[in-house]
Design an enzyme around this catalytic site. Structure first.
Site, PDB file in Angstrom:
ATOM      1  N   ARG A  57       3.670   0.137   0.207  1.00  0.00           N
ATOM      2  CA  ARG A  57       2.616  -0.874   0.184  1.00  0.00           C
ATOM      3  C   ARG A  57       1.852  -0.638  -1.126  1.00  0.00           C
ATOM      4  NH1 ARG A  57       3.182  -2.623   5.434  1.00  0.00           N
ATOM      5  NH2 ARG A  57       3.178  -1.069   7.085  1.00  0.00           N
ATOM      6  N   GLY A  87       8.419  -8.434   5.133  1.00  0.00           N
ATOM      7  CA  GLY A  87       7.574  -9.208   6.042  1.00  0.00           C
ATOM      8  C   GLY A  87       6.537 -10.030   5.288  1.00  0.00           C
ATOM      9  N   ASP A 112       8.194  -7.395  13.752  1.00  0.00           N
ATOM     10  CA  ASP A 112       7.156  -8.125  14.493  1.00  0.00           C
ATOM     11  C   ASP A 112       7.587  -9.541  14.901  1.00  0.00           C
ATOM     12  OD1 ASP A 112       5.713  -5.878  13.908  1.00  0.00           O
ATOM     13  OD2 ASP A 112       4.615  -6.778  12.246  1.00  0.00           O
ATOM     14  N   GLY A 155       4.096  -4.592  16.829  1.00  0.00           N
ATOM     15  CA  GLY A 155       4.116  -6.046  16.700  1.00  0.00           C
ATOM     16  C   GLY A 155       2.960  -6.587  15.887  1.00  0.00           C
TER      17      GLY A 155
HETATM   18  O1  F6P Z   1       4.811  -4.821  10.493  1.00  0.00           O
HETATM   19  C1  F6P Z   1       5.646  -3.860  11.046  1.00  0.00           C
HETATM   20  C2  F6P Z   1       4.859  -2.770  11.713  1.00  0.00           C
HETATM   21  O2  F6P Z   1       5.752  -1.830  12.264  1.00  0.00           O
HETATM   22  C3  F6P Z   1       3.870  -3.245  12.777  1.00  0.00           C
HETATM   23  O3  F6P Z   1       4.492  -3.545  13.995  1.00  0.00           O
HETATM   24  C4  F6P Z   1       2.917  -2.079  12.815  1.00  0.00           C
HETATM   25  O4  F6P Z   1       1.632  -2.498  13.222  1.00  0.00           O
HETATM   26  C5  F6P Z   1       2.896  -1.611  11.390  1.00  0.00           C
HETATM   27  O5  F6P Z   1       4.062  -2.097  10.762  1.00  0.00           O
HETATM   28  C6  F6P Z   1       2.813  -0.126  11.232  1.00  0.00           C
HETATM   29  O6  F6P Z   1       2.624   0.128   9.878  1.00  0.00           O
HETATM   30  P1  F6P Z   1       2.608   1.603   9.282  1.00  0.00           P
HETATM   31  O7  F6P Z   1       4.015   2.121   9.289  1.00  0.00           O
HETATM   32  O8  F6P Z   1       2.073   1.424   7.904  1.00  0.00           O
HETATM   33  O9  F6P Z   1       1.741   2.434  10.174  1.00  0.00           O
END
Ligand code: F6P
Length: 308
Positions: A57, A87, A112, A155
């Protein structure tokens, strides 16, 4: 996502193109992390979860400076077009590059299933299978010990994964962000379940639901509430994001990757490839990003009927 990378690389090579993979997503792009992909460099990845290119990110890429630097990196390497797999955030990034004049095609990949326009995104089916397998296992303990289980699934703000996991595992209730269910109704459902002779009560809670899984488990466990079943909480978390992809996901990703390359070759840009009516199509990114995906309330109703 690996199956999509493999497909993009091999289809593009077949069409006579040279293919560069970008390591670590938009962050890597701003740093110029390109890697030449040939047919062999994508061997053996179709059965692996995650992405061989890595991802990140990037706050910097969200700035105009970051986007202009990314564009410069692409131009420096004489790249003609970009396939962006990811996404919501990735698709917004793709649109930003298009607005700066660079040809892009998006490929939806997120567990999601919150992206509109496509029946399924890459990764949803695998995550769903993982969640269902986990709930099946939990059900063994739940039935043996007469327990209520609250199972939290991922999700983000979408209830798709929770609802489908509940439906496919035969859970008694799903709590999703799109449909409000009062806390008291959960207790009523739980008591009705017991009265109907069930030996367990399983609630699948989407992480974005108004009622949080932990609060619900605590509520059920309060004196006088859990007179029928003992309550336990399981948070599935990131196990849903990994593992070898299902055949459905491998095929979806393969078809989407191929369609993305073909659309770029045909001169399209600012599109996302979608699965619709059993075929691959391209629809404008603008439309995708401005249309929120909704959850079909009929599926929620069906899940409730089947839980009786
Ligand atoms: O968007 C995919 C996802 O797995 C969501 O379901 C979840 O809220 C988020 O990403 C978790 O993100 P991270 O891996 O940055 O904690």
């Amino acid at each position: 996502m690996n199956a999509a990378i493999r497909s993009v690389a091999r289809v593009a090579i077949d069409l006579g193109m040279e293919v560069l993979g970008i390591r670590r997503g938009f962050l890597g792009l701003t740093e110029g992390q390109f890697e030449l992909l040939d047919s062999r460099s994508v061997s053996g990845i179709i059965r692996q979860g995650g992405t061989m290119l890595g991802t990140a990110r990037s706050r910097f890429f969200r700035t105009e400076e970051g986007q202009r630097l990314a564009l410069q990196r692409l131009r420096d390497r004489q790249v003609d077009g970009l396939v962006v797999i990811g996404g919501d955030g990735s698709l917004h990034g793709a649109q930003a590059l298009h607005r700066l004049g660079f040809p892009v095609i998006g490929v939806p990949a997120t567990i999601d299933n919150d992206i509109s326009g496509t029946l399924m995104a890459i990764g949803v089916d695998t995550a769903l299978n993982t969640a269902v397998e986990a709930i099946d296992r939990i059900k063994d303990t739940a039935s043996a010990h007469n327990r209520a289980f609250v199972v939290e699934v991922m999700g983000r703000n979408s209830g798709y994964l929770a609802l489908m996991a509940a439906m496919a595992s035969g859970a008694e209730l799903a709590l999703v962000p799109e449909i409000d269910v009062p806390l008291e109704r959960v207790l009523t459902e739980m008591r009705n379940s017991y009265a109907r002779g069930k030996t367990h009560f399983i609630v699948v809670v989407a992480e974005g639901a108004r009622i949080k899984a932990k609060d619900l488990a605590d509520y059920i466990s309060q004196d006088g509430h859990s007179d029928r079943y003992e309550a336990r909480l399981t948070v599935l978390g990131h196990v849903q994001r990994g593992g070898s992809p299902s055949a459905f996901d491998r095929i979806l990703a393969t078809r989407m990757g191929a369609a993305a390359v073909e659309r770029l070759k045909q001169g399209f840009s600012a599109e996302m490839v979608v699965l619709r009516d059993g075929d691959m199509w391209g629809i404008p990114l603008e439309e995708v990003l401005s249309t929120p995906r909704t959850l079909d309330p009929r599926l929620y109703g069906l899940s409730n009927i089947l839980a009786t």
